[in-house]
Design an enzyme around this catalytic site. Structure first.
Site, PDB file in Angstrom:
ATOM      1  N   HIS A  25      55.391  26.950 -11.638  1.00 32.22           N
ATOM      2  CA  HIS A  25      54.333  26.729 -12.628  1.00 32.22           C
ATOM      3  C   HIS A  25      54.712  27.398 -13.953  1.00 32.22           C
ATOM      4  CE1 HIS A  25      50.475  24.710 -12.215  1.00 32.22           C
ATOM      5  NE2 HIS A  25      49.999  25.479 -13.177  1.00 32.22           N
ATOM      6  N   ASP A  51      49.481  26.179 -19.082  1.00 33.09           N
ATOM      7  CA  ASP A  51      48.727  24.966 -18.792  1.00 33.09           C
ATOM      8  C   ASP A  51      49.640  23.776 -19.047  1.00 33.09           C
ATOM      9  OD1 ASP A  51      46.189  23.654 -18.115  1.00 33.09           O
ATOM     10  OD2 ASP A  51      46.251  22.890 -20.154  1.00 33.09           O
ATOM     11  N   GLY A  52      49.528  22.752 -18.208  1.00 37.34           N
ATOM     12  CA  GLY A  52      50.346  21.558 -18.397  1.00 37.34           C
ATOM     13  C   GLY A  52      51.505  21.442 -17.428  1.00 37.34           C
ATOM     14  N   SER A  53      51.666  22.407 -16.527  1.00 39.73           N
ATOM     15  CA  SER A  53      52.797  22.355 -15.591  1.00 39.73           C
ATOM     16  C   SER A  53      52.728  21.143 -14.678  1.00 39.73           C
ATOM     17  CB  SER A  53      52.850  23.633 -14.746  1.00 39.73           C
ATOM     18  OG  SER A  53      53.085  24.770 -15.553  1.00 39.73           O
ATOM     19  N   GLY A  54      51.509  20.751 -14.266  1.00 41.28           N
ATOM     20  CA  GLY A  54      51.364  19.582 -13.408  1.00 41.28           C
ATOM     21  C   GLY A  54      51.804  18.310 -14.099  1.00 41.28           C
ATOM     22  N   ARG A  55      51.361  18.134 -15.334  1.00 46.16           N
ATOM     23  CA  ARG A  55      51.723  16.922 -16.071  1.00 46.16           C
ATOM     24  C   ARG A  55      53.207  16.886 -16.405  1.00 46.16           C
ATOM     25  NH1 ARG A  55      46.554  17.538 -19.928  1.00 46.16           N
ATOM     26  NH2 ARG A  55      46.860  19.655 -19.125  1.00 46.16           N
TER      27      ARG A  55
END
Length: 243
Positions: A167, A171-175
């Site tokens: 990760h 924020d934004g690691s998934g996308r």
């Protein structure tokens, strides 16, 4: 999938309406952002892609609209760089595209375009890799990955799980991880896919259960890959019929 990538780029440059590129952009951005809680509907995502603006009487978060539009640009970036090896700078650039101009871009706590500054709690009460360890682990993951040409979805599932545990971003690691998945499948000559937000629970459960049951995530990937394959075939058939 060099032919597929070439087809997507050709359709993009020709601005072909209703093409595979057109629908991939809309559905990939909608579903990947929706998995992370973005409230734009598919129709609003489509309007934003087609016109660059939104006409709605309902309240929409600025960041939701901007990150949806930014995802269009990030997808174009992976098409343009399919053969590029994964690296720290590669994902930094992609993250800056995805988050550029958002409220997080102006907040130093989020370090947009750079590694996270604190660990994140993941689904299943698992803590992500620490901020101190994330850079080395990310680089190590990419070095190992870039050495081979993969064909089995199990390898892509293992890579995706590892990336999401690290990760690397606040924020934004998934996308970013799902964009990399699409890119690397194409680079390795495999059919790409995106994950439907309808499979949100299945996706999170498969990631959480990966250590005990790695086949669960691979099965989800295979199902989504089949769905995208079917969409490619249907759109190609429609294009052939219309000629």
């Amino acid at each position: 999938m060099i032919k597929l990538v070439s087809e997507l780029i050709q359709q993009r440059d020709a601005q072909t309406p209703g093409s595979l590129y057109y629908w991939t952009q809309i559905l990939f951005s909608y579903n990947s952002n929706h998995l992370e809680g973005t409230q734009l509907t598919q129709d609003q995502t489509q309007e934003l892609f087609e016109t660059g603006r939104l006409t709605t009487t309902t309240s929409i978060k600025f960041d939701d609209a901007l990150e949806t539009a930014n995802h269009f640009r990030a997808f174009d970036q992976i098409l343009n760089t399919i053969d590029d090896p994964l690296s720290k700078q590669y994902i930094f650039d992609l993250h800056q595209i995805l988050k550029g101009g958002t409220s997080q871009d102006w907040d130093p706590r989020y370090n947009v375009g750079g590694f996270k500054r604190e660990a994140k709690m993941l689904t299943g009460q698992q803590l992500s890799t620490s901020a101190a360890e994330a850079p080395d682990q990310t680089i190590h993951l990419f070095c190992e990955w870039n050495r081979h040409q993969y064909t089995d979805l199990a390898d892509f599932a293992a890579f995706h799980k590892r990336f999401e545990v690290i990760h690397p971003f606040s924020d934004g690691s998934g996308r970013i991880g799902r964009l990399l998945l699409f890119k690397e499948l194409c680079r390795c000559g495999q059919m790409p896919f995106f994950i439907s937000s309808d499979r949100h629970t299945d996706y999170l459960d498969a990631l959480a259960a990966y250590t005990a049951d790695p086949g669960q995530l691979r099965h989800l990937f295979a199902t989504e890959q089949q769905a995208y394959t079917q969409a490619v075939l249907q759109l190609n058939a429609l294009e052939t019929t219309s000629k």
